[in-house]
Motif scaffolding. Structure first.
Motif, PDB file in Angstrom:
ATOM      1  N   PRO A  74       0.416  -0.856  -0.352  1.00  0.00           N
ATOM      2  CA  PRO A  74       0.391  -0.132   0.085  1.00  0.00           C
ATOM      3  C   PRO A  74       0.947   1.764   0.187  1.00  0.00           C
ATOM      4  O   PRO A  74       0.431   2.356  -0.523  1.00  0.00           O
ATOM      5  CB  PRO A  74      -1.044  -0.292   0.800  1.00  0.00           C
ATOM      6  CG  PRO A  74      -0.750  -2.087   1.959  1.00  0.00           C
ATOM      7  CD  PRO A  74       0.440  -1.900   1.106  1.00  0.00           C
ATOM      8  N   VAL A  75       2.292   1.049   0.410  1.00  0.00           N
ATOM      9  CA  VAL A  75       2.465   2.312   0.767  1.00  0.00           C
ATOM     10  C   VAL A  75       3.069   2.789  -0.594  1.00  0.00           C
ATOM     11  O   VAL A  75       3.379   4.100  -1.492  1.00  0.00           O
ATOM     12  CB  VAL A  75       3.666   2.232   1.829  1.00  0.00           C
ATOM     13  CG1 VAL A  75       5.042   3.385   1.121  1.00  0.00           C
ATOM     14  CG2 VAL A  75       2.848   2.136   3.233  1.00  0.00           C
ATOM     15  N   ALA A  76       3.730   1.625  -1.372  1.00  0.00           N
ATOM     16  CA  ALA A  76       4.439   1.790  -2.175  1.00  0.00           C
ATOM     17  C   ALA A  76       3.431   2.136  -3.750  1.00  0.00           C
ATOM     18  O   ALA A  76       3.500   3.575  -4.525  1.00  0.00           O
ATOM     19  CB  ALA A  76       5.193   0.404  -2.962  1.00  0.00           C
ATOM     20  N   LEU A  77       2.046   2.012  -3.193  1.00  0.00           N
ATOM     21  CA  LEU A  77       0.927   2.647  -4.974  1.00  0.00           C
ATOM     22  C   LEU A  77       0.650   3.257  -4.616  1.00  0.00           C
ATOM     23  O   LEU A  77       0.870   4.417  -4.854  1.00  0.00           O
ATOM     24  CB  LEU A  77      -0.008   1.340  -4.065  1.00  0.00           C
ATOM     25  CG  LEU A  77      -0.185  -0.244  -4.827  1.00  0.00           C
ATOM     26  CD1 LEU A  77      -1.357  -1.036  -4.152  1.00  0.00           C
ATOM     27  CD2 LEU A  77       0.397   0.001  -6.474  1.00  0.00           C
ATOM     28  N   ARG A  78       0.403   4.122  -3.187  1.00  0.00           N
ATOM     29  CA  ARG A  78       0.268   5.812  -2.483  1.00  0.00           C
ATOM     30  C   ARG A  78       0.859   7.132  -2.855  1.00  0.00           C
ATOM     31  O   ARG A  78       1.018   7.290  -4.166  1.00  0.00           O
ATOM     32  CB  ARG A  78      -0.257   5.813  -0.939  1.00  0.00           C
ATOM     33  CG  ARG A  78      -1.271   5.417  -0.927  1.00  0.00           C
ATOM     34  CD  ARG A  78      -1.875   5.666   0.284  1.00  0.00           C
ATOM     35  NE  ARG A  78      -0.434   5.271   1.637  1.00  0.00           N
ATOM     36  CZ  ARG A  78      -0.323   4.215   1.943  1.00  0.00           C
ATOM     37  NH1 ARG A  78      -1.198   4.036   2.057  1.00  0.00           N
ATOM     38  NH2 ARG A  78       0.617   4.168   2.917  1.00  0.00           N
ATOM     39  N   ALA A  79       2.603   6.182  -3.021  1.00  0.00           N
ATOM     40  CA  ALA A  79       3.137   6.355  -3.756  1.00  0.00           C
ATOM     41  C   ALA A  79       3.791   6.470  -5.399  1.00  0.00           C
ATOM     42  O   ALA A  79       4.093   8.096  -5.531  1.00  0.00           O
ATOM     43  CB  ALA A  79       5.461   6.233  -2.954  1.00  0.00           C
ATOM     44  N   THR A  80       3.506   5.941  -5.755  1.00  0.00           N
ATOM     45  CA  THR A  80       3.672   5.796  -7.009  1.00  0.00           C
ATOM     46  C   THR A  80       2.516   6.771  -7.264  1.00  0.00           C
ATOM     47  O   THR A  80       2.479   7.340  -8.600  1.00  0.00           O
ATOM     48  CB  THR A  80       3.822   4.464  -8.045  1.00  0.00           C
ATOM     49  OG1 THR A  80       4.139   3.397  -7.166  1.00  0.00           O
ATOM     50  CG2 THR A  80       2.979   4.856  -9.669  1.00  0.00           C
TER      51      THR A  80
END
Length: 296
Positions: A238-244
């Motif tokens: 979820p952190v990676a998806l939000r950052a992207t």
């Protein structure tokens, strides 16, 4: 050819990665070779075309030059560490060096505490030795100071102002090949900490930095790209998806974000192949740092 990972023969050595900055490098070597610790110095030359290797050989015959055929960016530091047999490796750029006594202090700290993988030094900038703002950030780390450590735990540092335990650096792989330049230190700090090493601020160690005044227009894009890449490599999905998603939204109106997003996409498959979640305790530390940054 020397062995790939020669056994350490000196307490502290210095590795410098450089490319086509001969004049600045020579000034840096003047400072490093005059240190009372007399550290062995290795220059990892990233395929320079300005005569760097010949000038160093002429002016500083005791300084070893590792000639790399191409520009490997920060990965040249990995090559330098493998080639330089010292227990601890102090990293400098071609515009930075250490104050007299700092390398001896670093060695004493790390000798006394074998759990330390990397020390993030205090930084003084320019001829007037102005304290770098990063000093306050490192000193105020919310991660606290473990018993026996010289300063608080950190999960980031400046690449030209750090002293690493060579064995820890090599065991964790050093700088990651996807990062290139721009915030690449964060991933290394994560990986060292995840492997059980302490990464901490050491105000007893001072690096002097004389950064160039020339603009670096691509640096911010690289940093944004690497920040998101790091989430894909080590953070929860979820952190990676939000950052992207944030980067993609910014890319609609911001040229820097657009460049970063364009550089991110072709790197994602490799990032997914090398994806390793941080241990729970390290992820919690990252979140504490993010919360402190958001509040401050």
């Amino acid at each position: 050819m020397p062995p790939k990972n020669p056994e350490p023969t000196a307490p502290v050595g210095v590795v410098i990665a450089t490319r086509n900055r001969a004049a600045t490098l020579l000034a840096t070597l003047e400072q490093l070779t005059a240190l009372p610790e007399r550290p062995p110095v290795l220059v990892a030359d990233n395929g320079s075309t300005d005569g760097t290797a010949a000038l160093v050989a002429e002016r500083f015959p005791d300084v070893r030059v590792l000639r790399l055929p191409t520009n490997r960016g920060p990965l040249a530091r990995n090559d330098g560490v493998r080639a330089l047999p010292a227990r601890y490796i102090a990293f400098s750029d071609d515009d930075s060096w250490y104050t007299p006594g700092s390398l001896a202090a670093a060695a004493a700290i790390m000798d006394a505490e074998p759990r330390i993988g990397l020390l993030a030094a205090r930084i003084a900038v320019g001829h007037d030795l102005t304290p770098d703002p990063i000093n306050e950030i490192l000193a105020a780390s919310p991660l606290g100071t473990a018993p026996g450590m010289p300063g608080p735990a950190v999960l980031g540092f400046l690449g030209c102002a750090a002293v690493a335990r060579r064995s820890a650096f090599l065991a964790t792989g050093g700088y990651h090949p996807l990062m290139w330049i721009g915030g690449e230190e964060t991933l290394l700090a994560y990986d060292l900490t995840a492997a059980g090493w302490h990464v901490c601020h050491a105000p007893q160690v001072t690096a002097v930095h004389h950064p160039a005044d020339a603009p670096r227009p691509h640096r911010l894009a690289h940093m944004r790209r690497n920040d998101v890449l790091t989430t894909w490599l080590r953070r929860p999905l979820p952190v990676a998806l939000r950052a992207t998603w944030r980067l993609a939204l910014d890319a609609r109106a911001d040229a820097t974000a657009r460049t970063a997003f364009g550089q991110l996409l072709p790197r994602l498959p490799a990032a997914l192949r090398d994806r390793r979640r941080l241990p729970t305790a390290v992820e919690a530390g990252v979140r504490r740092l993010e919360a402190a940054h958001a509040a401050g």
